[in-house]
Design an enzyme around this catalytic site. Structure first.
Site, PDB file in Angstrom:
ATOM      1  N   ASP A 177     -33.589 -77.599 -18.618  1.00 16.61           N
ATOM      2  CA  ASP A 177     -33.104 -78.056 -19.928  1.00 16.61           C
ATOM      3  C   ASP A 177     -32.726 -79.517 -19.777  1.00 16.61           C
ATOM      4  O   ASP A 177     -32.917 -80.133 -18.713  1.00 16.61           O
ATOM      5  CB  ASP A 177     -31.891 -77.200 -20.394  1.00 16.61           C
ATOM      6  N   GLY A 221     -34.231 -82.229 -17.244  1.00 14.76           N
ATOM      7  CA  GLY A 221     -35.372 -83.101 -17.529  1.00 14.76           C
ATOM      8  C   GLY A 221     -35.794 -82.989 -18.977  1.00 14.76           C
ATOM      9  O   GLY A 221     -35.121 -82.357 -19.801  1.00 14.76           O
ATOM     10  N   ASP A 222     -36.937 -83.609 -19.262  1.00 17.18           N
ATOM     11  CA  ASP A 222     -37.483 -83.646 -20.622  1.00 17.18           C
ATOM     12  C   ASP A 222     -38.798 -82.874 -20.597  1.00 17.18           C
ATOM     13  O   ASP A 222     -39.737 -83.246 -19.871  1.00 17.18           O
ATOM     14  CB  ASP A 222     -37.720 -85.120 -20.997  1.00 17.18           C
ATOM     15  N   PHE A 223     -38.873 -81.786 -21.384  1.00 16.82           N
ATOM     16  CA  PHE A 223     -40.071 -80.947 -21.277  1.00 16.82           C
ATOM     17  C   PHE A 223     -41.315 -81.573 -21.894  1.00 16.82           C
ATOM     18  O   PHE A 223     -42.394 -80.995 -21.828  1.00 16.82           O
ATOM     19  CB  PHE A 223     -39.844 -79.507 -21.735  1.00 16.82           C
ATOM     20  N   HIS A 281     -39.684 -72.902 -31.903  1.00 21.64           N
ATOM     21  CA  HIS A 281     -39.351 -72.976 -33.340  1.00 21.64           C
ATOM     22  C   HIS A 281     -38.595 -74.267 -33.702  1.00 21.64           C
ATOM     23  O   HIS A 281     -38.463 -74.589 -34.861  1.00 21.64           O
ATOM     24  CB  HIS A 281     -38.570 -71.724 -33.787  1.00 21.64           C
TER      25      HIS A 281
HETATM   26  C1  LIG Z   1     -32.458 -73.666 -29.838  1.00 19.04           C
HETATM   27  S1  LIG Z   1     -31.966 -74.052 -28.206  1.00 19.04           S
HETATM   28  C2  LIG Z   1     -32.438 -72.560 -27.365  1.00 19.04           C
HETATM   29  C3  LIG Z   1     -31.619 -72.315 -26.138  1.00 19.04           C
HETATM   30  C4  LIG Z   1     -31.915 -70.968 -25.455  1.00 19.04           C
HETATM   31  N1  LIG Z   1     -33.299 -70.850 -25.070  1.00 19.04           N
HETATM   32  C5  LIG Z   1     -31.504 -69.825 -26.365  1.00 19.04           C
HETATM   33  O1  LIG Z   1     -32.333 -69.236 -27.021  1.00 19.04           O
HETATM   34  O2  LIG Z   1     -30.307 -69.554 -26.434  1.00 19.04           O
HETATM   35  C6  LIG Z   1     -33.205 -75.197 -27.636  1.00 19.04           C
HETATM   36  C7  LIG Z   1     -32.951 -75.762 -26.251  1.00 19.04           C
HETATM   37  O3  LIG Z   1     -33.967 -76.750 -25.981  1.00 19.04           O
HETATM   38  C8  LIG Z   1     -33.355 -77.796 -25.231  1.00 19.04           C
HETATM   39  N2  LIG Z   1     -34.157 -79.025 -25.372  1.00 19.04           N
HETATM   40  C9  LIG Z   1     -34.351 -79.760 -26.488  1.00 19.04           C
HETATM   41  N3  LIG Z   1     -35.143 -80.814 -26.252  1.00 19.04           N
HETATM   42  C10 LIG Z   1     -35.437 -80.766 -24.927  1.00 19.04           C
HETATM   43  C11 LIG Z   1     -36.249 -81.576 -24.072  1.00 19.04           C
HETATM   44  N4  LIG Z   1     -36.894 -82.654 -24.555  1.00 19.04           N
HETATM   45  N5  LIG Z   1     -36.358 -81.220 -22.783  1.00 19.04           N
HETATM   46  C12 LIG Z   1     -35.696 -80.112 -22.306  1.00 19.04           C
HETATM   47  N6  LIG Z   1     -34.930 -79.291 -23.067  1.00 19.04           N
HETATM   48  C13 LIG Z   1     -34.809 -79.621 -24.370  1.00 19.04           C
HETATM   49  C14 LIG Z   1     -31.980 -77.907 -25.849  1.00 19.04           C
HETATM   50  O4  LIG Z   1     -31.060 -78.594 -25.014  1.00 19.04           O
HETATM   51  C15 LIG Z   1     -31.606 -76.451 -26.089  1.00 19.04           C
HETATM   52  O5  LIG Z   1     -30.912 -75.897 -25.004  1.00 19.04           O
END
Ligand SMILES: C[S@@+](CC[C@H](N)C(=O)[O-])C[C@H]1O[C@@H](n2cnc3c(N)ncnc32)[C@H](O)[C@@H]1O
Length: 346
Positions: free
Chosen positions: A208, A229-231, A249
């Site tokens: 994350d 990191g950044d996915f 989503h």
């Molecule tokens: C809606 S939350 C879902 C969290 C978890 N999977 C859940 O269902 O409880 C989306 C997650 O994506 C992560 N996220 C957003 N942009 C990101 C990026 N560029 N790289 C890595 N993680 C990211 C956010 O920090 C967050 O934890």
């Protein structure tokens, strides 16, 4: 409701007028649940029925105001009138206690602080863009990182909401067929932790944003590691199964495909991806709205405020997966609002 009258302006039944008025109290229900959570009213009511005065004294609030809050809460199934001026718990009110294993307190706490997003929905309707962009040009993650207290509320809300979801996922799907997992956008790692507890010889990597991952480094345990990191840019961990719960989503199709391609590049040849998402009904069924649960459509509406994302049908996910090199093999319902979309590599 299907339209009964041939004239757009003909009088309608009182029940329809009442029905529409009742819908408008949605914000009142949310606010009432939030007050009960913030002031720990459900915690202040024990196993035995108690008077409002007793609950108010424990919670440190005004008893007359609390009576009105609890009386309203009873109308939507939170607390029950036990007679003689006393209230007792219901299943729903227990879920607002902090000591319940599936407590929704954290999720309810998200309602108030993120209301400003809903206030900006006129921006969405005029422009088609997410409401959050009226508050932070870079979108929701920029908005949250500019307000660390909100980011904390958000992360805790995701953890809280997932408690109920995760129990249903573990029952619905056999995770023991994998030895290694990567939870991409896994938040505080609640899903991964639960999966590893269920599959004792497996290991898992939480991926994350660095700020999210750093907040849980001291709670990882010995079979779980964490990578910040950044996915969109950074290499993702290698694993037999990739968990992406309510991640796709959050994004429009272009970004969604980009994340899924990143996962595809990291996965071993027989690796699988498991998308855990709320599905919109497919195909849209005109006239059948009363039979459909409202939550998927509500989430889709909320996503208009929150991000460039949206809820999707099974068919739309299938296309996104195909565009990123994945074949949708099956959709496993969980009994809750979430489904598991299992995909293998093409
Ligand atoms: C809606 S939350 C879902 C969290 C978890 N999977 C859940 O269902 O409880 C989306 C997650 O994506 C992560 N996220 C957003 N942009 C990101 C990026 N560029 N790289 C890595 N993680 C990211 C956010 O920090 C967050 O934890």
């Amino acid at each position: 409701m299907a339209e009964q009258s041939s004239s757009l302006t003909a009088p309608v039944a009182q029940s329809e007028l009442n029905g529409l008025l009742s819908l408008l109290e949605g914000c009142g229900i949310s606010r009432c649940a939030q007050l009960i959570t913030d002031f720990r009213i459900a915690d202040a009511l024990g196993d035995a029925p108690a008077t409002v005065a007793e609950v108010a004294a424990k919670a440190g609030v005004n008893a007359e105001a609390l009576l009105r809050v609890m009386r309203y809460a009873v109308t939507f199934g939170v607390f029950e009138d036990a007679g003689s001026g006393r209230f007792r718990h219901t299943t729903r009110s227990r879920l607002l206690r902090s000591d319940h294993p599936q407590s929704l307190q954290g999720y309810v706490r998200l309602v108030g602080p993120t209301w400003p997003l809903f206030e900006q929905l006129d921006h969405s309707l005029k422009t088609g863009r997410p409401a959050v962009e009226a508050l932070a040009a870079g979108g929701v993650w920029e908005w949250l990182s500019a307000h660390p207290h909100l980011a904390k509320v958000f992360d805790e809300a995701m953890t809280s909401k997932s408690r109920g979801d995760v129990a249903a996922l573990l029952t619905a799907y056999d995770f023991s067929q994998y030895r290694s997992f990567a939870d991409i956008g896994g938040g505080q790692g609640h899903l991964l932790r639960a999966v590893l507890d269920n599959v004792p010889d497996a290991t898992g990597t939480l991926f994350d944003q660095p700020i999210v991952v750093d907040s849980v480094r001291d709670r990882l345990g010995n079979r779980m590691s964490a990578v910040g990191g950044d996915f969109f840019k950074d290499a993702l961990p290698r694993a037999e199964a990739y968990l992406l719960m309510q991640v796709i989503h959050d994004w429009d199709d272009e970004h969604a495909v980009s994340i899924l391609r990143q996962v595809r590049s990291a996965a071993p040849p027989r690796g699988k991806v498991l998308l855990i998402e709320v599905l919109l009904p497919q195909p849209p069924q005109p006239g059948s709205e009363s039979a459909q649960p409202t939550w998927p459509a509500f989430l889709d509406f909320a996503m208009l405020a929150w991000s460039v994302g949206q809820e999707r049908t099974r068919g739309t996910y299938e296309k996104l997966l195909a565009a990123s090199g994945w074949r949708l093999e099956r959709v496993v319902p969980t009994g809750g609002f979430q489904s598991i979309l299992e995909a293998t590599q093409m």
